[in-house]
Design an enzyme around this catalytic site. Structure first.
Site, PDB file in Angstrom:
ATOM      1  N   GLY A   1      -9.936  -6.079  -4.772  1.00  0.00           N
ATOM      2  CA  GLY A   1      -8.755  -6.531  -4.861  1.00  0.00           C
ATOM      3  C   GLY A   1      -7.969  -7.234  -3.809  1.00  0.00           C
ATOM      4  O   GLY A   1      -7.156  -8.324  -4.360  1.00  0.00           O
ATOM      5  N   ASP A   2      -8.073  -6.893  -2.581  1.00  0.00           N
ATOM      6  CA  ASP A   2      -7.875  -8.032  -1.496  1.00  0.00           C
ATOM      7  C   ASP A   2      -8.299  -9.425  -1.347  1.00  0.00           C
ATOM      8  O   ASP A   2      -7.562 -10.266  -1.275  1.00  0.00           O
ATOM      9  CB  ASP A   2      -8.040  -7.222  -0.036  1.00  0.00           C
ATOM     10  CG  ASP A   2      -7.540  -5.799  -0.115  1.00  0.00           C
ATOM     11  OD1 ASP A   2      -6.293  -5.831  -0.284  1.00  0.00           O
ATOM     12  OD2 ASP A   2      -8.134  -5.007   0.279  1.00  0.00           O
ATOM     13  N   ARG A   3      -9.656  -9.292  -1.744  1.00  0.00           N
ATOM     14  CA  ARG A   3     -10.351 -10.565  -2.060  1.00  0.00           C
ATOM     15  C   ARG A   3      -9.855 -11.465  -2.965  1.00  0.00           C
ATOM     16  O   ARG A   3      -9.510 -12.733  -3.022  1.00  0.00           O
ATOM     17  CB  ARG A   3     -11.710 -10.430  -2.297  1.00  0.00           C
ATOM     18  CG  ARG A   3     -12.685 -11.557  -2.480  1.00  0.00           C
ATOM     19  CD  ARG A   3     -12.906 -12.599  -1.227  1.00  0.00           C
ATOM     20  NE  ARG A   3     -11.892 -13.400  -1.032  1.00  0.00           N
ATOM     21  CZ  ARG A   3     -11.688 -14.514  -0.048  1.00  0.00           C
ATOM     22  NH1 ARG A   3     -12.732 -14.436   0.964  1.00  0.00           N
ATOM     23  NH2 ARG A   3     -11.072 -15.370   0.103  1.00  0.00           N
TER      24      ARG A   3
ATOM     25  N   TYR B   1       0.774  -1.063  -0.046  1.00  0.00           N
ATOM     26  CA  TYR B   1      -0.056   0.040  -0.044  1.00  0.00           C
ATOM     27  C   TYR B   1       0.944   1.413  -0.065  1.00  0.00           C
ATOM     28  O   TYR B   1       0.444   2.327   0.529  1.00  0.00           O
ATOM     29  CB  TYR B   1      -1.111  -0.005   1.331  1.00  0.00           C
ATOM     30  CG  TYR B   1      -2.180  -0.873   0.810  1.00  0.00           C
ATOM     31  CD1 TYR B   1      -3.303  -0.290   0.617  1.00  0.00           C
ATOM     32  CD2 TYR B   1      -2.230  -2.342   0.947  1.00  0.00           C
ATOM     33  CE1 TYR B   1      -4.527  -1.022   0.250  1.00  0.00           C
ATOM     34  CE2 TYR B   1      -3.307  -2.863   0.762  1.00  0.00           C
ATOM     35  CZ  TYR B   1      -4.395  -2.324   0.161  1.00  0.00           C
ATOM     36  OH  TYR B   1      -5.523  -3.020   0.034  1.00  0.00           O
TER      37      TYR B   1
END
Length: 472
Positions: free
Chosen positions: A257-259, A141
């Site tokens: 996006g994390d999933r 990030y």
């Protein structure tokens, strides 16, 4: 030393959601006044990836850098039982507060400690955790952690030995280490990282190929939201593969996006090929958003340690992570609806299956299919089965309008997965008797009911397979 499960490496953020009603303007200026109805705190960034994996029941550890301020205390509480190996952030906890009106409309976002900061400190324990990983998700990030050289060297070693490494990049972050399995920029990130506009599938494919060559990684998958993803690999001969996404309604793309990155790592860890794993991950991200996204995550389960164990579990091939089915069930229950589930092998989908599934869906507000894994089918049906792989069976089931989600289980019976989904109705074809089904007493334990739908004689997988064999 291996056996460390999936390790998430990256910048952990604190996400705060403030929701309320906005029905009037302030007398001090033309801005809405929000009457706050709820305030939710959860882990963001790499912390969200780790939380998703923990709630899936995956053995996971988070390697990150944390501050010593009140925000870090909130972040640790939000992570609950997720094991954390952390160095010194050397800055305040980056916090993103999203202000929304009820119904999901965004009003504002307030960022604290999200500016430039010194490089975090990396400890020996962090390096050891990375080197012990069976699979790695890097959630960059742009806070500087992935630029620390000794951590990058550990990630390079992990990639070099063939361990799956999924790298979710950031335009302000560090480039992926050489040899990563797959890098997953979204459309905007790919545009910024490449320096050109990614506007459609064709341009996404060209950019993915260029970035793969630039970074010297195994593959680049550019995600395109509702249009799925485009995958460029070394063996694609310049022809990228397009992976479509299911059509879902979603007002808030937060967490998609994390999933996708977490589901991709789970599928690769379970032995899926890259293209199969990406298809699984795209479906997982779409259904996650369609089920309500981060709003449906069971934060209390995470804080209490349910599904967040630190002991590595043996990898199993998973065609669609169960969290999506659980999210569908939670959303339907929250809306006062009826959750329906059915189960089986569904090897060679035929008209009898389709009618049974449609009949089951008509009994409630969603239908979750509990699907026997390939290993489970082989144990139940013999060494010649299944005829179709579980990935293909999942695709066919999800192509039916009556099926809302699929969860794959590896046991001989669906008891464990049923106990997680806890449907209001458990439905089987009418060749069974509701009072003799072995799952009936289990379902009754939480107040559910077992019912049957009409059986259509003459349709069976065995009969169909025999007919296909006769015609060659």
């Amino acid at each position: 030393m291996r056996g460390g499960g999936i390790v998430v490496v990256g910048d952990a953020l604190l996400d705060v959601d403030v929701v309320g009603t906005a029905t009037r303007l302030s007398p001090d200026g033309p801005v809405p006044v929000l009457d706050v109805s709820s305030r939710t705190t959860r882990a963001g960034g790499a912390g969200l990836v780790a939380a998703m994996l923990a709630l899936d029941g995956t053995a996971v550890r988070l390697v990150t850098a944390l501050s010593d301020d009140a925000g870090a205390d909130d972040l640790r509480r939000a992570l609950g039982a997720v094991p954390v190996v952390a160095g010194d952030l050397r800055a305040g906890t980056p916090t993103k507060t999203r202000v929304r009106a009820e119904g999901g409309h965004a009003i504002a976002r307030v960022d604290d400690h999200c500016g430039a900061a010194p490089a975090p400190l990396v400890t020996d324990e962090m390096v050891d955790a990375v080197l012990s990983a069976d699979a790695v998700v890097v959630a960059d990030y742009g806070r500087g952690l992935t630029g620390v050289q000794r951590l990058r060297e550990a990630l390079r070693q992990v990639a070099e030995r063939g361990t799956p490494v999924v790298w979710d990049p950031h335009p302000k972050g560090s480039p992926p280490v050489v040899g990563c399995t797959v890098v997953t920029p979204n459309q905007g990130e790919a545009s910024a990282l490449h320096g050109s506009v990614v506007g459609d599938v064709a341009s996404a494919g060209a950019v993915a190929g260029d970035l793969r060559d630039r970074w010297q990684v195994g593959a680049v998958a550019v995600t395109l939201g509702a249009r799925g993803a485009v995958l460029a690999t070394a063996g694609s001969a310049g022809v990228p593969a397009h992976v479509p996404a299911p059509s879902v309604d979603s007002a808030d793309p937060c967490g998609a996006g994390d999933r996708l990155a977490s589901a991709l790592a789970v599928a690769l860890h379970g032995g899926s090929s890259l293209d199969e794993a990406l298809a699984t991950a795209v479906r997982s991200a779409a259904w996650f958003l369609g089920a309500g996204g981060v709003a449906v995550l069971d934060l209390e389960a995470l804080r209490s340690g349910t599904g967040a164990g630190s002991e590595p579990a043996p990898p199993a091939p998973v065609a669609l992570p169960g969290v999506d089915a659980l999210a569908v069930a939670r959303r339907v229950r929250a809306e006062g609806g009826t959750v329906v589930a059915t189960g089986g092998c569904f090897d060679l989908l035929h008209a009898g299956h389709a009618r049974t599934l449609a009949g089951a869906r008509a009994l409630g507000d969603c239908l979750i299919v509990c699907l026997n894994s390939d290993e489970s089918v082989t144990r139940l049906k013999g060494p010649e089965r299944p005829i179709m792989s579980q990935g293909d069976r999942v695709d066919l089931l999800l192509a039916l309008e009556c099926v809302d989600a699929v969860v794959v289980f590896d046991e001989d019976t669906p008891h464990a997965v049923l106990d997680r989904v806890r449907p209001d109705l458990w439905v089987k074809g009418g060749d069974y008797s509701a009072d003799t089904l072995p799952e009936a007493s289990l379902v009754a334990g939480w107040g559910g009911r077992t019912v049957t739908v009409p059986f259509h004689p003459g349709r069976s997988t065995t009969r169909l397979a025999s007919a296909l064999e006769r015609v060659g």
